[in-house]
Design a protein around this motif. Structure first.
Motif, PDB file in Angstrom:
ATOM      1  N   TYR A  48     133.098 -19.578  90.887  1.00 50.26           N
ATOM      2  CA  TYR A  48     132.787 -20.650  91.854  1.00 50.26           C
ATOM      3  C   TYR A  48     132.372 -20.103  93.217  1.00 50.26           C
ATOM      4  CZ  TYR A  48     135.001 -23.485  88.236  1.00 50.26           C
ATOM      5  OH  TYR A  48     135.318 -24.092  87.047  1.00 50.26           O
ATOM      6  N   PHE A  55     125.040 -26.951  95.932  1.00 47.43           N
ATOM      7  CA  PHE A  55     125.799 -28.196  95.820  1.00 47.43           C
ATOM      8  C   PHE A  55     125.280 -28.969  94.608  1.00 47.43           C
ATOM      9  CE2 PHE A  55     128.361 -31.701  97.116  1.00 47.43           C
ATOM     10  CZ  PHE A  55     127.623 -32.841  96.823  1.00 47.43           C
ATOM     11  N   ILE A  56     126.173 -29.303  93.677  1.00 40.73           N
ATOM     12  CA  ILE A  56     125.743 -30.057  92.485  1.00 40.73           C
ATOM     13  C   ILE A  56     126.095 -31.533  92.669  1.00 40.73           C
ATOM     14  CG2 ILE A  56     126.018 -30.250  89.978  1.00 40.73           C
ATOM     15  CD1 ILE A  56     125.299 -27.451  90.171  1.00 40.73           C
ATOM     16  N   LYS A  64     135.979 -27.695  91.636  1.00 43.56           N
ATOM     17  CA  LYS A  64     135.982 -26.242  91.854  1.00 43.56           C
ATOM     18  C   LYS A  64     137.062 -25.870  92.871  1.00 43.56           C
ATOM     19  CE  LYS A  64     131.140 -25.262  90.719  1.00 43.56           C
ATOM     20  NZ  LYS A  64     129.788 -24.962  91.237  1.00 43.56           N
ATOM     21  N   HIS A 111     122.150 -13.090  81.789  1.00 45.09           N
ATOM     22  CA  HIS A 111     120.829 -13.744  81.861  1.00 45.09           C
ATOM     23  C   HIS A 111     119.989 -13.172  82.993  1.00 45.09           C
ATOM     24  CE1 HIS A 111     121.809 -16.654  78.858  1.00 45.09           C
ATOM     25  NE2 HIS A 111     122.787 -17.211  79.548  1.00 45.09           N
ATOM     26  N   GLU A 117     124.974 -13.827  89.313  1.00 47.32           N
ATOM     27  CA  GLU A 117     124.867 -14.101  87.875  1.00 47.32           C
ATOM     28  C   GLU A 117     125.801 -13.180  87.071  1.00 47.32           C
ATOM     29  OE1 GLU A 117     123.189 -16.603  86.751  1.00 47.32           O
ATOM     30  OE2 GLU A 117     123.561 -16.232  84.610  1.00 47.32           O
ATOM     31  N   TRP A 120     129.229 -14.537  87.473  1.00 42.03           N
ATOM     32  CA  TRP A 120     129.387 -15.754  86.652  1.00 42.03           C
ATOM     33  C   TRP A 120     129.616 -15.350  85.192  1.00 42.03           C
ATOM     34  CZ3 TRP A 120     126.667 -17.655  82.424  1.00 42.03           C
ATOM     35  CH2 TRP A 120     127.000 -18.952  82.033  1.00 42.03           C
ATOM     36  N   PHE A 175     118.924 -28.323  76.494  1.00 41.60           N
ATOM     37  CA  PHE A 175     119.456 -27.154  77.208  1.00 41.60           C
ATOM     38  C   PHE A 175     120.537 -26.476  76.394  1.00 41.60           C
ATOM     39  CE2 PHE A 175     117.109 -27.277  80.849  1.00 41.60           C
ATOM     40  CZ  PHE A 175     117.185 -28.456  81.549  1.00 41.60           C
ATOM     41  N   TYR A 176     120.613 -25.178  76.457  1.00 45.27           N
ATOM     42  CA  TYR A 176     121.797 -24.508  75.904  1.00 45.27           C
ATOM     43  C   TYR A 176     121.902 -23.140  76.568  1.00 45.27           C
ATOM     44  CZ  TYR A 176     118.420 -21.918  73.030  1.00 45.27           C
ATOM     45  OH  TYR A 176     117.372 -21.138  72.617  1.00 45.27           O
ATOM     46  N   ASP A 177     123.127 -22.634  76.602  1.00 44.41           N
ATOM     47  CA  ASP A 177     123.344 -21.329  77.225  1.00 44.41           C
ATOM     48  C   ASP A 177     124.213 -20.517  76.269  1.00 44.41           C
ATOM     49  OD1 ASP A 177     124.524 -20.199  80.490  1.00 44.41           O
ATOM     50  OD2 ASP A 177     124.278 -19.171  78.576  1.00 44.41           O
ATOM     51  N   LEU A 178     123.602 -19.581  75.574  1.00 44.53           N
ATOM     52  CA  LEU A 178     124.304 -18.854  74.510  1.00 44.53           C
ATOM     53  C   LEU A 178     125.534 -18.106  75.018  1.00 44.53           C
ATOM     54  CD1 LEU A 178     121.655 -17.438  72.037  1.00 44.53           C
ATOM     55  CD2 LEU A 178     123.319 -19.274  71.727  1.00 44.53           C
TER      56      LEU A 178
END
Lengths: 212, 10
Positions: A48, A55-56, A64, A111, A117, A120, A175-178
């Motif tokens: 986070y 900002f989402i 968070k 990624h 990243e 994360w 969408f997908y994130d393996l």
């Protein structure tokens, strides 16, 4: 946002509240692995960091902040406030055996080779194994308090619901994130043994005991 | 694979 992800987040929130309630009400952290809680604090802190940069939604930001604050509050309760009740002799899983391989993997499989990243990715991989010290402690003591088993059930269900959310997002949003999906499946699989015991024992009013 | 927009999940 979809109902699966929302119920996953609610389950996660519930797990954290159950844990805080257990420690605060019984004024004891017996049976709780401080090491897993340290790993969770590391998971939220590294994941986070974008709290200040992207900002989402108010919901996203609020959750968070809560996850970070509650993870450090739990560590405070375990290692400071109620440290006399912390069962150090049974909380012996070597955290470095989890953190180091996960750190290497985050550098190799990600990624995007940027600091945010990689942190994360590290956080996603670490979260999938962060519960191991707790599950190890339960197997070592051979039993868990009923309230602790409710905590583990809610925590395990959160990522299981996220898997359904990923299937939903794949079919309806493309969408997908393996990385997140594979780590989430590993994380949920680690709970399967516990889920079986929870359903066959705790839901029948019995104490959660493991064959020692 | 199409990446999730800037990690909009918790």
């Amino acid at each position: 946002m979809n109902v699966f992800r929302l119920s996953g987040d609610v389950s996660h929130l519930l797990a954290i509240l159950i844990l805080l309630m257990k420690i605060w009400k019984t004024r004891s952290c017996a049976g709780i692995s401080g090491k897993s809680q340290i790993l969770f604090a590391l998971v939220y802190t590294t994941r986070y960091l974008d709290l200040f940069t992207s900002f989402i939604s108010p919901y996203n930001t609020a959750m968070k902040v809560f996850f970070i604050a509650s993870s450090y509050a739990t560590i405070y309760l375990i290692y400071l406030k109620f440290k006399a009740t912390y069962d150090r002799n049974h909380d012996t899983f070597r955290m470095e055996f989890l953190v180091l391989p996960v750190l290497v993997l985050a550098f190799v499989v990600n990624h995007d080779f940027t600091p945010l990243e990689i942190l994360w990715t590290f956080s996603i991989y670490l979260e999938s194994v962060a519960i191991l010290p707790q599950l190890f402690m339960v197997s070592k003591t051979g039993q868990a308090e009923t309230i602790t088993s409710h905590y583990l059930f809610a925590l395990g269900m959160y990522r299981a619901l996220y898997i359904v959310n990923w299937v939903y997002r794949y079919y309806f949003e493309g969408f997908y994130d393996l990385i997140a999906i594979i780590a989430g499946v590993v994380q949920t699989v680690l709970y399967c043994d516990f889920f079986y015991l929870y359903v066959t024992k705790v839901l029948k009013g019995k104490q959660l005991t493991l064959p020692a | 694979n199409k990446r999730m927009q800037k990690h909009d999940e918790l």
